[in-house]
Design a protein around this motif. Structure first.
Motif, PDB file in Angstrom:
ATOM      1  N   GLU A   3      -6.561   4.435   3.796  1.00  0.00           N
ATOM      2  CA  GLU A   3      -7.853   4.358   3.113  1.00  0.00           C
ATOM      3  C   GLU A   3      -7.703   4.428   1.592  1.00  0.00           C
ATOM      4  O   GLU A   3      -8.568   3.997   0.848  1.00  0.00           O
ATOM      5  CB  GLU A   3      -8.788   5.480   3.590  1.00  0.00           C
ATOM      6  CG  GLU A   3      -8.286   6.891   3.289  1.00  0.00           C
ATOM      7  CD  GLU A   3      -7.374   7.425   4.381  1.00  0.00           C
ATOM      8  OE1 GLU A   3      -7.050   8.626   4.331  1.00  0.00           O
ATOM      9  OE2 GLU A   3      -6.988   6.659   5.272  1.00  0.00           O
ATOM     10  N   SER A   4      -6.558   4.974   1.110  1.00  0.00           N
ATOM     11  CA  SER A   4      -6.344   5.058  -0.333  1.00  0.00           C
ATOM     12  C   SER A   4      -6.222   3.668  -0.954  1.00  0.00           C
ATOM     13  O   SER A   4      -6.426   3.486  -2.146  1.00  0.00           O
ATOM     14  CB  SER A   4      -5.093   5.879  -0.643  1.00  0.00           C
ATOM     15  OG  SER A   4      -3.948   5.231  -0.133  1.00  0.00           O
ATOM     16  N   TYR A   5      -5.883   2.654  -0.138  1.00  0.00           N
ATOM     17  CA  TYR A   5      -5.742   1.293  -0.662  1.00  0.00           C
ATOM     18  C   TYR A   5      -7.060   0.796  -1.262  1.00  0.00           C
ATOM     19  O   TYR A   5      -7.083   0.101  -2.263  1.00  0.00           O
ATOM     20  CB  TYR A   5      -5.284   0.356   0.459  1.00  0.00           C
ATOM     21  CG  TYR A   5      -5.403  -1.114   0.127  1.00  0.00           C
ATOM     22  CD1 TYR A   5      -4.580  -1.687  -0.844  1.00  0.00           C
ATOM     23  CD2 TYR A   5      -6.334  -1.910   0.764  1.00  0.00           C
ATOM     24  CE1 TYR A   5      -4.689  -3.022  -1.170  1.00  0.00           C
ATOM     25  CE2 TYR A   5      -6.454  -3.252   0.452  1.00  0.00           C
ATOM     26  CZ  TYR A   5      -5.624  -3.809  -0.513  1.00  0.00           C
ATOM     27  OH  TYR A   5      -5.738  -5.129  -0.828  1.00  0.00           O
ATOM     28  N   PHE A   6      -8.165   1.180  -0.612  1.00  0.00           N
ATOM     29  CA  PHE A   6      -9.454   0.698  -1.087  1.00  0.00           C
ATOM     30  C   PHE A   6      -9.825   1.324  -2.431  1.00  0.00           C
ATOM     31  O   PHE A   6     -10.744   0.883  -3.084  1.00  0.00           O
ATOM     32  CB  PHE A   6     -10.540   0.994  -0.039  1.00  0.00           C
ATOM     33  CG  PHE A   6     -10.306   0.241   1.243  1.00  0.00           C
ATOM     34  CD1 PHE A   6     -10.565  -1.122   1.323  1.00  0.00           C
ATOM     35  CD2 PHE A   6      -9.799   0.875   2.360  1.00  0.00           C
ATOM     36  CE1 PHE A   6     -10.334  -1.825   2.501  1.00  0.00           C
ATOM     37  CE2 PHE A   6      -9.576   0.178   3.537  1.00  0.00           C
ATOM     38  CZ  PHE A   6      -9.835  -1.175   3.612  1.00  0.00           C
ATOM     39  N   GLU A   7      -9.093   2.380  -2.804  1.00  0.00           N
ATOM     40  CA  GLU A   7      -9.307   2.989  -4.110  1.00  0.00           C
ATOM     41  C   GLU A   7      -8.294   2.461  -5.116  1.00  0.00           C
ATOM     42  O   GLU A   7      -8.101   3.028  -6.180  1.00  0.00           O
ATOM     43  CB  GLU A   7      -9.196   4.516  -4.008  1.00  0.00           C
ATOM     44  CG  GLU A   7     -10.206   5.128  -3.049  1.00  0.00           C
ATOM     45  CD  GLU A   7      -9.893   6.588  -2.768  1.00  0.00           C
ATOM     46  OE1 GLU A   7      -8.915   7.106  -3.355  1.00  0.00           O
ATOM     47  OE2 GLU A   7     -10.601   7.205  -1.978  1.00  0.00           O
ATOM     48  N   ASN A   8      -7.577   1.386  -4.720  1.00  0.00           N
ATOM     49  CA  ASN A   8      -6.583   0.767  -5.593  1.00  0.00           C
ATOM     50  C   ASN A   8      -5.399   1.674  -5.874  1.00  0.00           C
ATOM     51  O   ASN A   8      -4.749   1.576  -6.899  1.00  0.00           O
ATOM     52  CB  ASN A   8      -7.225   0.330  -6.925  1.00  0.00           C
ATOM     53  CG  ASN A   8      -6.354  -0.696  -7.651  1.00  0.00           C
ATOM     54  OD1 ASN A   8      -5.761  -1.554  -7.004  1.00  0.00           O
ATOM     55  ND2 ASN A   8      -6.276  -0.591  -8.969  1.00  0.00           N
ATOM     56  N   SER A   9      -5.129   2.613  -4.968  1.00  0.00           N
ATOM     57  CA  SER A   9      -3.987   3.508  -5.150  1.00  0.00           C
ATOM     58  C   SER A   9      -2.900   3.195  -4.135  1.00  0.00           C
ATOM     59  O   SER A   9      -3.137   2.511  -3.140  1.00  0.00           O
ATOM     60  CB  SER A   9      -4.426   4.964  -5.042  1.00  0.00           C
ATOM     61  OG  SER A   9      -4.929   5.229  -3.764  1.00  0.00           O
ATOM     62  N   VAL A  10      -1.720   3.686  -4.417  1.00  0.00           N
ATOM     63  CA  VAL A  10      -0.548   3.418  -3.581  1.00  0.00           C
ATOM     64  C   VAL A  10       0.033   4.752  -3.135  1.00  0.00           C
ATOM     65  O   VAL A  10       0.151   5.686  -3.929  1.00  0.00           O
ATOM     66  CB  VAL A  10       0.506   2.610  -4.371  1.00  0.00           C
ATOM     67  CG1 VAL A  10       1.788   2.452  -3.567  1.00  0.00           C
ATOM     68  CG2 VAL A  10      -0.056   1.253  -4.754  1.00  0.00           C
ATOM     69  N   THR A  11       0.403   4.816  -1.871  1.00  0.00           N
ATOM     70  CA  THR A  11       1.003   6.038  -1.329  1.00  0.00           C
ATOM     71  C   THR A  11       2.510   6.030  -1.566  1.00  0.00           C
ATOM     72  O   THR A  11       3.167   5.010  -1.348  1.00  0.00           O
ATOM     73  CB  THR A  11       0.704   6.139   0.177  1.00  0.00           C
ATOM     74  OG1 THR A  11      -0.696   6.363   0.338  1.00  0.00           O
ATOM     75  CG2 THR A  11       1.464   7.279   0.819  1.00  0.00           C
ATOM     76  N   LEU A  12       3.040   7.162  -1.990  1.00  0.00           N
ATOM     77  CA  LEU A  12       4.479   7.311  -2.195  1.00  0.00           C
ATOM     78  C   LEU A  12       5.070   8.263  -1.166  1.00  0.00           C
ATOM     79  O   LEU A  12       4.449   9.266  -0.800  1.00  0.00           O
ATOM     80  CB  LEU A  12       4.773   7.855  -3.586  1.00  0.00           C
ATOM     81  CG  LEU A  12       4.470   6.955  -4.788  1.00  0.00           C
ATOM     82  CD1 LEU A  12       4.836   7.666  -6.080  1.00  0.00           C
ATOM     83  CD2 LEU A  12       5.223   5.630  -4.683  1.00  0.00           C
ATOM     84  N   THR A  18       0.812  -1.231   0.000  1.00  0.00           N
ATOM     85  CA  THR A  18       0.000   0.000   0.000  1.00  0.00           C
ATOM     86  C   THR A  18       0.838   1.270   0.000  1.00  0.00           C
ATOM     87  O   THR A  18       0.312   2.359  -0.217  1.00  0.00           O
ATOM     88  CB  THR A  18      -0.939   0.040   1.216  1.00  0.00           C
ATOM     89  OG1 THR A  18      -0.151   0.100   2.418  1.00  0.00           O
ATOM     90  CG2 THR A  18      -1.841  -1.183   1.249  1.00  0.00           C
ATOM     91  N   ALA A  19       2.142   1.161   0.288  1.00  0.00           N
ATOM     92  CA  ALA A  19       3.004   2.352   0.310  1.00  0.00           C
ATOM     93  C   ALA A  19       4.401   1.963  -0.151  1.00  0.00           C
ATOM     94  O   ALA A  19       4.868   0.844   0.086  1.00  0.00           O
ATOM     95  CB  ALA A  19       3.062   2.959   1.712  1.00  0.00           C
ATOM     96  N   VAL A  20       5.070   2.904  -0.819  1.00  0.00           N
ATOM     97  CA  VAL A  20       6.432   2.682  -1.311  1.00  0.00           C
ATOM     98  C   VAL A  20       7.288   3.872  -0.919  1.00  0.00           C
ATOM     99  O   VAL A  20       6.925   5.027  -1.180  1.00  0.00           O
ATOM    100  CB  VAL A  20       6.464   2.495  -2.845  1.00  0.00           C
ATOM    101  CG1 VAL A  20       7.894   2.312  -3.326  1.00  0.00           C
ATOM    102  CG2 VAL A  20       5.607   1.307  -3.257  1.00  0.00           C
ATOM    103  N   LEU A  21       8.429   3.591  -0.281  1.00  0.00           N
ATOM    104  CA  LEU A  21       9.385   4.626   0.107  1.00  0.00           C
ATOM    105  C   LEU A  21      10.492   4.668  -0.940  1.00  0.00           C
ATOM    106  O   LEU A  21      11.155   3.656  -1.190  1.00  0.00           O
ATOM    107  CB  LEU A  21       9.954   4.314   1.491  1.00  0.00           C
ATOM    108  CG  LEU A  21      10.973   5.283   2.088  1.00  0.00           C
ATOM    109  CD1 LEU A  21      10.449   6.722   2.071  1.00  0.00           C
ATOM    110  CD2 LEU A  21      11.332   4.872   3.501  1.00  0.00           C
ATOM    111  N   CYS A  22      10.675   5.827  -1.575  1.00  0.00           N
ATOM    112  CA  CYS A  22      11.619   5.982  -2.695  1.00  0.00           C
ATOM    113  C   CYS A  22      12.927   6.608  -2.226  1.00  0.00           C
ATOM    114  O   CYS A  22      12.937   7.554  -1.431  1.00  0.00           O
ATOM    115  CB  CYS A  22      10.998   6.838  -3.793  1.00  0.00           C
ATOM    116  SG  CYS A  22       9.460   6.162  -4.458  1.00  0.00           S
TER     117      CYS A  22
END
Length: 342
Positions: free
Chosen positions: A275-284, A245-249
């Motif tokens: 909550e963004s996971y339920f929208e199929n999005s990933v946090t950066l 659900t999240a990626v650290l760059c």
């Protein structure tokens, strides 16, 4: 083609028929020199094409007003920003920066260091690591000038160093993601040979363990610092591990490439919450080395130790060493700041 002979202060003295000390007095504007003698010296300077510079002061035993800087690779954004900040701060104090790029060859780095000492600089800053620390310290002490290292990572503990706290930066941003509800956090970017990356990874892994969160080696992906490669890498990472659900760059270039990759895959970066996971999005989230005002206005969470500000700190520390005439082997470690954006 023969190289033109460099005109020295001795050549000027011989042409004017005076001593080197007299030429030095004319150049410095000090001492009682007759107008006729002064005119002869100035005529000789003009005729020979002698360049008046700050080195003349150093040759007379005084300060040159010049600080030497050796950078391994000026194209690296971190060191380019650091150099700009160092130059700004020195110029504000009436000093000049003598910049040399050393590259990866230790012999070339040594030549750069010797050149700065021969030019009579008041101090030397080395931006990046080198394997010649002990020898350079000995040379600097012999010339009674301060030697300071400015680095992205803790290359050396036995020298005077200014550097960011990479582990704390990683802890700060990883903990922020965890507090936003993320439990499956991956890492993207950097090369395994990078000490900076190793320190940041240490902080990231330690924080996951502290909170009892899963850690998988396949969630840590190396990636060249190119947007195209980062976009491809995050696409593959999420294809194999769709529950992340999240990626650290590792840096801002990788982050922007990852963001484009998410946009293309229809998994746009969310606002930092689980909550963004339920929208199929990933946090950066990403590490940045520029001031907050210069960060791209995209929905990323940044953790930053601005390199330009670090350059200001390096200048201040160097000038203190020059003025106080003391030697230090301590580290000035600069703390990170979190910039959360929606």
């Amino acid at each position: 083609m023969t190289q033109a002979k460099r005109i020295t202060i001795n050549d000027v003295a011989q042409a004017a028929g005076v001593s080197v000390a007299t030429v030095s007095l004319v150049l410095s504007g000090k001492g009682r020199i007759s107008s006729a003698t002064g005119q002869r010296v100035n005529d000789a300077i003009e005729q020979l094409g002698f360049v008046r510079n700050r080195q003349a002061s150093a040759l007379r035993g005084g300060p040159s007003g010049v600080i030497g800087l050796i950078v391994r690779d000026l194209t690296t954004p971190f060191y380019a920003e650091l150099t700009a900040g160092l130059s700004e701060a020195l110029e504000a104090q009436g000093r000049m920066l003598f910049l040399l790029q050393g590259g990866r060859d230790e012999a070339r780095m040594q030549r750069c260091f010797d050149t700065l000492l021969d030019q009579g600089v008041d101090g030397v800053v080395v931006a990046g690591g080198t394997g010649q620390v002990a020898a350079w310290q000995t040379q600097a002490r012999a010339r009674n000038i301060p030697l300071l290292f400015a680095s992205r990572a803790s290359h050396h503990d036995e020298v005077d160093t200014v550097r960011p706290d990479n582990q704390q930066a990683a802890r700060l941003v990883t903990e922020h993601l965890i507090h936003r509800g993320h439990q499956r956090i991956a890492w993207l970017g950097g090369a395994s040979s990078s000490l900076t990356r190793a320190e940041r990874l240490g902080g990231y892994c330690a924080t996951l363990l502290q909170y009892g969160l899963p850690f998988h080696s396949e969630w840590i992906v190396e990636c060249p610092a190119g947007q195209k490669q980062a976009a491809e890498a995050i696409t593959e990472l999420l294809r194999v591990n769709p529950t992340i659900t999240a990626v650290l760059c590792h840096n801002s270039t990788v982050a922007m490439g990852a963001w484009f990759g998410l946009m293309r895959a229809g998994r746009q970066s969310g606002d930092g919450g689980y909550e963004s996971y339920f929208e199929n999005s990933v946090t950066l989230a990403a590490f940045a080395e520029v001031p907050e005002a210069r960060l791209d206005d995209v929905p990323l969470t940044w953790v930053t130790t601005p390199a330009r500000e670090m350059g200001h700190c390096v200048a201040e520390r160097m000038l203190q060493r020059i003025q106080l005439g003391e030697e230090s082997t301590g580290s000035l470690i600069l703390g990170p700041r979190l910039v959360a954006r929606r």
